[in-house]
Design a protein around this motif. Sequence first.
Motif, short mmCIF file in Angstrom:
data_model
loop_
_atom_site.label_atom_id
_atom_site.label_comp_id
_atom_site.label_asym_id
_atom_site.label_seq_id
_atom_site.Cartn_x
_atom_site.Cartn_y
_atom_site.Cartn_z
N LYS A 142 0.82 -1.21 0.00
CA LYS A 142 0.00 0.00 0.00
C LYS A 142 0.86 1.26 0.00
CE LYS A 142 -4.01 -2.09 2.31
NZ LYS A 142 -4.97 -1.89 1.20
N LEU A 143 1.96 1.23 0.76
CA LEU A 143 2.83 2.40 0.87
C LEU A 143 3.98 2.36 -0.14
CD1 LEU A 143 3.14 2.62 4.78
CD2 LEU A 143 1.54 3.83 3.28
N GLU A 144 4.13 1.21 -0.82
CA GLU A 144 5.25 0.98 -1.74
C GLU A 144 6.58 1.18 -1.01
OE1 GLU A 144 4.73 3.20 -5.35
OE2 GLU A 144 3.09 1.88 -6.01
N GLN A 145 6.63 0.62 0.19
CA GLN A 145 7.83 0.65 1.03
C GLN A 145 8.09 -0.79 1.49
OE1 GLN A 145 7.12 3.48 4.18
NE2 GLN A 145 6.80 5.18 2.77
N TRP A 146 9.06 -1.44 0.85
CA TRP A 146 9.25 -2.88 1.07
C TRP A 146 10.54 -3.23 1.80
CZ3 TRP A 146 7.84 -1.14 -4.03
CH2 TRP A 146 6.50 -1.34 -4.35
N ASP A 147 11.34 -2.24 2.17
CA ASP A 147 12.63 -2.54 2.81
C ASP A 147 12.43 -3.34 4.09
OD1 ASP A 147 13.90 -1.17 0.83
OD2 ASP A 147 14.25 0.65 2.01
N GLY A 148 13.21 -4.39 4.24
CA GLY A 148 13.20 -5.17 5.46
C GLY A 148 12.25 -6.35 5.48
N LEU A 149 11.32 -6.42 4.53
CA LEU A 149 10.33 -7.50 4.56
C LEU A 149 10.96 -8.87 4.34
CD1 LEU A 149 7.30 -5.92 2.65
CD2 LEU A 149 7.58 -6.23 5.12
N ASP A 150 11.98 -8.95 3.51
CA ASP A 150 12.61 -10.24 3.23
C ASP A 150 13.18 -10.87 4.49
OD1 ASP A 150 11.94 -10.02 0.61
OD2 ASP A 150 13.94 -9.53 -0.12
N THR A 151 13.59 -10.05 5.44
CA THR A 151 14.14 -10.58 6.69
C THR A 151 13.09 -11.39 7.44
OG1 THR A 151 15.64 -8.71 6.89
CG2 THR A 151 15.18 -9.95 8.89
N TYR A 152 11.86 -10.87 7.50
CA TYR A 152 10.79 -11.59 8.16
C TYR A 152 10.48 -12.90 7.45
CZ TYR A 152 9.95 -7.14 10.55
OH TYR A 152 10.09 -6.00 11.29
N LEU A 153 10.50 -12.87 6.12
CA LEU A 153 10.23 -14.10 5.35
C LEU A 153 11.30 -15.15 5.61
CD1 LEU A 153 9.12 -12.62 1.91
CD2 LEU A 153 7.67 -13.42 3.78
N ASP A 154 12.55 -14.71 5.69
CA ASP A 154 13.65 -15.65 5.93
C ASP A 154 13.49 -16.37 7.26
OD1 ASP A 154 14.79 -15.00 3.53
OD2 ASP A 154 16.29 -13.63 4.37
N VAL A 155 13.02 -15.65 8.27
CA VAL A 155 12.85 -16.27 9.58
C VAL A 155 11.70 -17.27 9.56
CG1 VAL A 155 12.31 -15.83 12.00
CG2 VAL A 155 13.90 -14.36 10.79
N LEU A 156 10.61 -16.93 8.89
CA LEU A 156 9.52 -17.89 8.76
C LEU A 156 9.98 -19.13 8.02
CD1 LEU A 156 6.31 -15.79 7.97
CD2 LEU A 156 6.88 -17.01 10.07
N LYS A 157 10.79 -18.94 6.99
CA LYS A 157 11.33 -20.09 6.25
C LYS A 157 12.18 -20.97 7.15
CE LYS A 157 11.57 -17.72 1.78
NZ LYS A 157 12.50 -17.15 0.75
N SER A 158 12.92 -20.35 8.05
CA SER A 158 13.80 -21.11 8.92
C SER A 158 13.02 -21.99 9.89
CB SER A 158 14.73 -20.17 9.70
OG SER A 158 14.02 -19.49 10.73
N GLU A 159 11.74 -21.66 10.11
CA GLU A 159 10.90 -22.46 10.99
C GLU A 159 10.25 -23.63 10.25
OE1 GLU A 159 10.54 -22.01 14.34
OE2 GLU A 159 12.21 -20.64 13.97
N GLY A 160 10.53 -23.74 8.97
CA GLY A 160 9.92 -24.79 8.14
C GLY A 160 9.51 -24.18 6.82
#
Length: 233
Positions: A142-160
């Motif tokens: 919505k804000l077209e501000q995506w910095d840092g989001l990949d970090t959260y995805l990486d952690v979820l991936k690390s949980e499975g």
Amino acid sequence: RTLAEEYRDVSLSSVTKRFSDKVTDAEILYLLGDYPRASLVLHQLVTNPANQREKLYPKALYYLAESQYQQGNYLAARNLFEQLATQTSMGVTSGRASGTAASNAASNAASNAAIRRELKFAMEDLERVTDSIRRLIQIGDKLEQWDGLDTYLDVLKSEGSLPAEIAYISAKSMLRQGRIDECASMAGAIGVDHPLHAKALYLIAVATLRQGRLDDALQGFGDISRIQGDYED
């Protein structure tokens, strides 16, 4: 007295109702679509430092974030969802990934690693963390501000494996950002038995078209037409 009037009276609400009861009242207001009143109740609760060790504090924080999101207050909601995404396993927010840290995560390896460690500690409440990350992706779009989001995805991936809903909205976001190859890869991870599979194939076909692979895109769209179910948002 209305519920909103009661919660405007700090002394009355603090004496007559327990924290859990107030959270329940706020949840009801939220479910009724009365987001301003829900926010009023919840803001008073979460800004009181004495409440931070309450068992339902993360729930109160979540409904405050959702109430702000539903009202279109995306910056306030993002701040709250970031706190939820980095809550400790004790249910108390601590040292969250600040907007500054999140915005620098892509280019700052040390910051990125620190956020990963902090998020890893938060995985006991995986469902609420996952919901918060979903909202952070939507707010980023919505804000077209995506910095840092990949970090959260990486952690979820690390949980499975990444939850399919998160994979799908991430793929949509990547397409919007012009990250075409990553979009196709993310969408391709959604299994054939999942309800979002047809939508994922549609994203892959669109990504293929944007890559200039017209024949492959036409084949992809043709394959989708033979699948039962919705494939467009």
